[in-house]
Scaffold this active site. Sequence first.
Site, mmCIF file in Angstrom:
data_model
loop_
_atom_site.group_PDB
_atom_site.id
_atom_site.type_symbol
_atom_site.label_atom_id
_atom_site.label_comp_id
_atom_site.label_asym_id
_atom_site.label_seq_id
_atom_site.Cartn_x
_atom_site.Cartn_y
_atom_site.Cartn_z
ATOM 1 N N VAL A 186 -8.951 17.050 19.217
ATOM 2 C CA VAL A 186 -7.766 17.090 18.361
ATOM 3 C C VAL A 186 -6.985 15.785 18.472
ATOM 4 C CG1 VAL A 186 -5.536 18.226 18.017
ATOM 5 C CG2 VAL A 186 -7.583 19.594 18.437
ATOM 6 N N GLU B 206 -5.471 12.811 12.553
ATOM 7 C CA GLU B 206 -5.084 13.766 11.522
ATOM 8 C C GLU B 206 -3.851 13.322 10.751
ATOM 9 O OE1 GLU B 206 -5.013 17.399 9.299
ATOM 10 O OE2 GLU B 206 -6.538 16.291 10.385
ATOM 11 N N ASP C 100 3.773 -14.699 -18.677
ATOM 12 C CA ASP C 100 4.363 -15.197 -19.910
ATOM 13 C C ASP C 100 5.616 -16.005 -19.597
ATOM 14 O OD1 ASP C 100 2.650 -14.066 -21.931
ATOM 15 O OD2 ASP C 100 3.431 -12.118 -21.330
ATOM 16 N N ASP D 138 3.274 -7.897 -23.038
ATOM 17 C CA ASP D 138 4.309 -7.031 -23.605
ATOM 18 C C ASP D 138 3.919 -6.432 -24.951
ATOM 19 O OD1 ASP D 138 4.407 -9.271 -25.164
ATOM 20 O OD2 ASP D 138 6.442 -9.848 -24.647
ATOM 21 N N ASP E 296 -1.804 -7.132 -26.129
ATOM 22 C CA ASP E 296 -2.002 -7.533 -24.732
ATOM 23 C C ASP E 296 -2.702 -6.456 -23.920
ATOM 24 O OD1 ASP E 296 -0.781 -9.996 -25.056
ATOM 25 O OD2 ASP E 296 1.214 -9.206 -24.622
ATOM 26 N N GLU F 121 -5.963 8.117 25.645
ATOM 27 C CA GLU F 121 -6.006 9.501 26.126
ATOM 28 C C GLU F 121 -7.417 9.878 26.582
ATOM 29 O OE1 GLU F 121 -4.126 12.379 23.463
ATOM 30 O OE2 GLU F 121 -3.214 10.690 22.407
ATOM 31 N N ASN G 53 -0.447 14.616 21.079
ATOM 32 C CA ASN G 53 -0.983 14.347 19.749
ATOM 33 C C ASN G 53 0.029 14.640 18.654
ATOM 34 O OD1 ASN G 53 -3.198 13.720 17.942
ATOM 35 N ND2 ASN G 53 -3.207 15.885 17.434
ATOM 36 N N THR H 264 3.874 12.451 20.111
ATOM 37 C CA THR H 264 3.858 11.027 20.432
ATOM 38 C C THR H 264 3.385 10.179 19.271
ATOM 39 O OG1 THR H 264 3.398 11.624 22.706
ATOM 40 C CG2 THR H 264 3.005 9.341 22.077
ATOM 41 N N ASP H 265 2.369 10.625 18.565
ATOM 42 C CA ASP H 265 1.763 9.798 17.526
ATOM 43 C C ASP H 265 2.663 9.626 16.304
ATOM 44 O OD1 ASP H 265 -0.366 9.536 19.127
ATOM 45 O OD2 ASP H 265 -1.744 10.761 17.956
#
Length: 881
Positions: free
Chosen positions: A270, A275, A317, A601, A605, A670, A695, A698-699
């Site tokens: 995990v 993820e 332009d 424009d 174009d 880890e 997980n 902290t992340d």
Amino acid sequence: MSDISTAPAAEAGLTTLEARRRLRQLGPNRVAEQGDVPLWQLALAQFRSLVVLLLLAASGIAWALGERAEAAAILGALGLNAAIGFGSEWRARLSLARLRALAVPQAMVRRDGYVTRIATAELVPGDVLILDAGASVPADARLLRAAALQVNESTLTGESAAVWKDAAAQSGPDTPLAERANMLYLGTTILSGSSVALVTATGPATELGRIGRLVASAGSRATPLEGQVESLGRRLIVLAVGICAVVGMAGILHGEPVGLMLETAISLAVAAVPEGLPAVVSLALAAGLWRLARHGALVRRLAAVETLGSATVICADKTGTMTENQMTVTSLRFGGRRITVGGGGRSTAGSFADEAGRIVTPLADPHLTLLLTAATLCNDASLRAAPDGLHLVGDPTESALLVAAVKAGLDPADLARAWPRRREIPFDPATRMMATFHMMPGHVMPGAGAVLLVKGAPSVIVERVTRYHTAAGPVALSDEDRVRLLEENRDLAREGFRVLAFAWRPVPSIEDATVEELTFLGLVGFVDPVRSGVADAIAACREAGIRTIMLTGDQELTALTVGRQLGLEPEAIRSRVSPEGKLELVAELQARGEIVAMTGDGVNDAPALVRADIGVAMGRRGTDVARESADLVLIDDNFATIVEAVKEGRVIYANLRKVIRFLFSCNLSEILTIFVAILFGYPTPLLPLQILWVNLVTDILPAIALIRDPADDDAMRHPPRDPTEALVTWRSGARILGEGALLAAGVLSIYLWTVWRDGPGASASTMAFMALVLIHPFQAMSCRSERLNWWQLRPNPWIPLSLLALFALQWLTITWAPLARLLGTRPLTGADWLVLALGVLWPVALLEAVKAWGRFTTLRPIYPTVRTHDEPQSARTPRKN
């Protein structure tokens, strides 16, 4: 189809109060958008991932081993993981939806006797639309007037051929849709000509709305960057599962309980799977879109954000993008005379003076009056008085002609009534001119009847004139006279003027469409000031390895004069560029491996905008077709905004690389911490729930802080990135591996010291757990740059905030008894905190020292050498379909 018998009477338009009353009754003019995903489906999608399956497996194992509280905690982690994913996705989608709402389509209508622009959502039946070439039809409408009108109805009929429209045609309820020549429909496009039409249906009541109700919602597609992230994630999953299997087997062979090692291996899997990365990518792109919007750029396709950072050429332009698009008539040339016009571009005050500086009264000068009358009538712009000056609607050049007429004392509305328009030949880029047919007042030319008025490029008009106007009447034009007129045009162009020529010819009837044998009236010179900041933006592009090419329909001398003011070399200036020429230029540059951003424009174009790697449309003066074809819409039509968008694209991609480096190095730390400890015969340093806490907590916080990292000072001082380069290269992969190992060494040093002091158990596990969490924000700080130390960078307040938040959460894990029991932690002593500080800081300090040493010892400059323009990129560069 609605049948409005009062159509001719309604042409004057609804009053504002009546329009608002109908709007309240009918609701907004909106066809339901496709691709909207219900929230319940979005929430359900969060429970369909590998992480969820792993968490369910870990919960089942804990339950089978009788650890009910741990099983419940894992299920809680499952819910938290889903909530975080749902929240991130929902917030990103909400941001994109709000951003789309900023790009509100507008329609030109006649209300209260004035022509104005309103949001298409405010249209109601009875409104009068004014539509020109390039406009998308905003509602079903019945034609009141049409001039050379051709419409693309392929969205409704499937036929791509242009359809001619005629306001006088008759059609009934049983007439097939493709044969209703007097009707316009929502979603179709005006290809050429002009029209006035009465709205008959809006929103779901339109033909397109009826079809839309039959179409199922379509899912959104992932951008190329999201595809790279998913592909990278799949490879990492295989690697992580393999590593975790080895860790689990090593623990079992070492004598650890099978159930514990299964939970540990699953928890590591995990932790190893990134993820949160897809959600962070969505947040990064959405946040980048908002920053671009604040700079005046609306992104219509997410892929454009990714491509912006790799642009090597910007083809822009001149008019309106590099200049103010505030055209002002300042010079008139006719009959061998030169008249200077004073005053601003939106001011009704302004004097007229001859070459000697003497004031001229325009209405007392028949030739000057006739020239300005022709300029006012051969014109599709409109104006009305406003407190802050004149309110102008239409092409800036045509608006400038109306302002000059007002300065001279002429009233455009009075002229329109005295010289009623009966027919027109719209401006065509191929012929570079426009013509209108009017009934002429008798006092101008007794017995003349109809008159043809023409304006266009001087070289085109001079070719078609055979006489020139004088006070005594028309005089035959000699070859010497023709050369003189062209030289006058060149004189104005050399001074930086944009020049239009005017001519006329009495005609026996308005059906006489021959634009030949004209009588020359004069030249009109316009000044369009260069935008402030554009020259600096071009210089910034040059420093960033991005070539700038200025495109203009003006003649070469005018273009060169403006280009010199902007600091452009002559070879970077393209004059007399047609829409077809833009397409050829894009193909030429792409064949050399360039990544091209192209502005446009007009309706013509659109092919170049689609073909370019980044199509950029003008938000103010651009047509609906151009905006629909583009990836990026400039709200302010400013070239400097394109440069800001390129910079923002580079910042977004750079921040994503920082996040990937942070997440993968921390996840690797880890795995290595547990693997090395077990390999050398120690118990697993982290419990399964501690791994899940790391997980989930902290992340995410430091990753979000990195996404908000401000731009580096050198963001525009290095060459464009190669779009084929992988998110994780061998070089960056080696760096991630080294940093992950160093972080693991820091955690292991704390763990092993505690084991030596107290032996294996809760104390050592708590110290390893605290170290692994608290080292993350310091690693995020280090990931901000590969070369510079964190104190040399611009402050990012989000990283200190993430550190404080993590410290507060970790304090709870050791002081709040229920959470401490669940995570298996114990309180820490002062000596423990000192050991933690030393163990957490030494790896990060070593990484910063390596950066500093590298800067002093390397022979390479801090900023890489910018690629020269003659050095093409890889021919394998992917192109937009």
